[in-house]
Write a protein that holds these residues in place. Structure first.
Motif, PDB file in Angstrom:
ATOM      1  N   ASN A   1       0.890  -1.284   0.154  1.00 13.46           N
ATOM      2  CA  ASN A   1      -0.048  -0.167  -0.157  1.00 13.46           C
ATOM      3  C   ASN A   1       0.871   1.258  -0.065  1.00 13.46           C
ATOM      4  N   ARG A   2       1.652   1.097  -1.317  1.00  9.77           N
ATOM      5  CA  ARG A   2       2.547   2.503  -1.357  1.00  9.77           C
ATOM      6  C   ARG A   2       2.011   3.458  -2.293  1.00  9.77           C
ATOM      7  N   GLN A   3       0.793   3.280  -2.532  1.00 10.11           N
ATOM      8  CA  GLN A   3      -0.046   4.178  -3.262  1.00 10.11           C
ATOM      9  C   GLN A   3       0.392   4.404  -4.913  1.00 10.11           C
ATOM     10  N   LEU A   4       0.846   3.140  -5.388  1.00 13.34           N
ATOM     11  CA  LEU A   4       1.280   3.047  -6.706  1.00 13.34           C
ATOM     12  C   LEU A   4       0.167   2.863  -7.472  1.00 13.34           C
ATOM     13  N   SER A   5       0.190   3.372  -8.759  1.00 19.88           N
ATOM     14  CA  SER A   5      -0.880   3.248  -9.671  1.00 19.88           C
ATOM     15  C   SER A   5      -0.453   2.735 -11.352  1.00 19.88           C
ATOM     16  N   ALA A   6      -1.364   2.147 -11.951  1.00 16.90           N
ATOM     17  CA  ALA A   6      -1.247   1.249 -13.014  1.00 16.90           C
ATOM     18  C   ALA A   6      -0.209   2.157 -13.871  1.00 16.90           C
ATOM     19  N   ARG A   7      -0.345   3.579 -13.951  1.00 18.02           N
ATOM     20  CA  ARG A   7       0.512   4.244 -14.918  1.00 18.02           C
ATOM     21  C   ARG A   7       1.870   4.349 -14.306  1.00 18.02           C
ATOM     22  N   ASP A   8       2.118   4.222 -13.090  1.00 17.46           N
ATOM     23  CA  ASP A   8       3.523   3.998 -12.498  1.00 17.46           C
ATOM     24  C   ASP A   8       4.317   2.729 -13.210  1.00 17.46           C
TER      25      ASP A   8
END
Length: 263
Positions: free
Chosen positions: A227-234
């Motif tokens: 839960n490090r707030q990654l997104s699919a775009r990252d």
């Protein structure tokens, strides 16, 4: 206490032991359900993967280090490269993988279910992207389930595979459950068995070992981050223009595949 009384008590104790042991044992269904429940609280996951592949008859191993990232509900990426035996075991023994994950990747595996229903394997040295069907490599399948790519239920697993009662063990300095999964008779599979270790805190994979007829693939999962707030775009795969895309039928644990055609 006389000898006859002592023998009687011993017999009673031995007769009761299987029932006591069964009552205290952890059930397969319980662990699988706890895995599912725990994974529902995870939005993104990152970890270092150390993998040993023994794929040839002479038993010569190869060693790989990778960095895995998943973003729920369906995005998945692993950047990996081949490393030497000493670097691999140094990282594993010290539980310190930073020395083996630097440098350019030999291969990138990427999937984003919101944009495509194919897996993509990019090999920069070949200037090729392989578009593939669902992989059979067990660590990809397990991490893919964590990412929400597949939704196999505990009941379906037990219908298709014999799963040993979970054993409580220590692995990578963590308390884990160890389970062995074997295909039931009449069920087709690309492996003889898979052993997998999950930690008893978050029910995340710690080690996965697959045995085939003449091949063995073993993966360790180090330094998990949640839960490090990654997104699919990252974690999106971006490749240079002009790279060839080829289609293959399946991504296997040994890196081989079936039909291949230029797209």
């Amino acid at each position: 206490m006389n000898l006859r009384a002592a023998v009687f008590l011993l017999v009673v104790a031995l007769a009761a032991w299987p029932a006591i042991n069964e009552a205290s044992a952890v059930r397969v269904t319980t662990v699988l359900e706890e895995m599912d429940k725990s994974w529902q609280t995870i939005d993104d996951f990152s970890a270092v993967l150390l993998q040993q592949q023994t794929l040839t008859v002479d038993g010569t191993p190869r060693f790989f280090a990778g960095y895995a990232r998943i973003v729920k509900p369906r995005a998945f990426r692993i950047d990996s490269r081949e490393v030497g035996l000493r670097a691999y075991y140094d990282a594993l023994d010290a539980l310190e993988p930073s020395g083996v994950i630097g440098g350019a990747s030999d291969e990138i595996v990427w999937y984003d279910g919101d944009r495509s229903h194919h897996w993509y394997r990019y090999r920069p040295a070949e200037a090729v992207v392989y578009r593939e069907a669902t992989p059979t490599s067990p660590i990809y399948v397990m991490l893919g389930a964590l990412a929400g790519i597949s939704a196999t239920t505990a009941m379906e697993l037990q219908e298709n595979f014999n799963i040993d009662a979970p054993k409580t063990v220590r692995m990578l300095e963590q308390d884990c459950y160890l389970m062995r999964l074997e295909p039931r008779r009449g069920r087709s599979a690309d492996f003889k068995y898979i052993d997998f270790w999950v930690d008893r805190k978050y029910y995340l994979p710690v080690r996965v070992k697959m045995k085939q007829d003449t091949a063995e693939v073993e993966t360790y999962v180090l330094d998990p981050l949640l839960n490090r707030q990654l997104s699919a775009r990252d974690i999106e795969l971006r490749v240079p223009r002009g790279v060839v895309v080829r289609e293959r039928e399946a991504l296997l644990g040994d890196g081989t595949a079936g039909r291949e055609a230029n797209q």
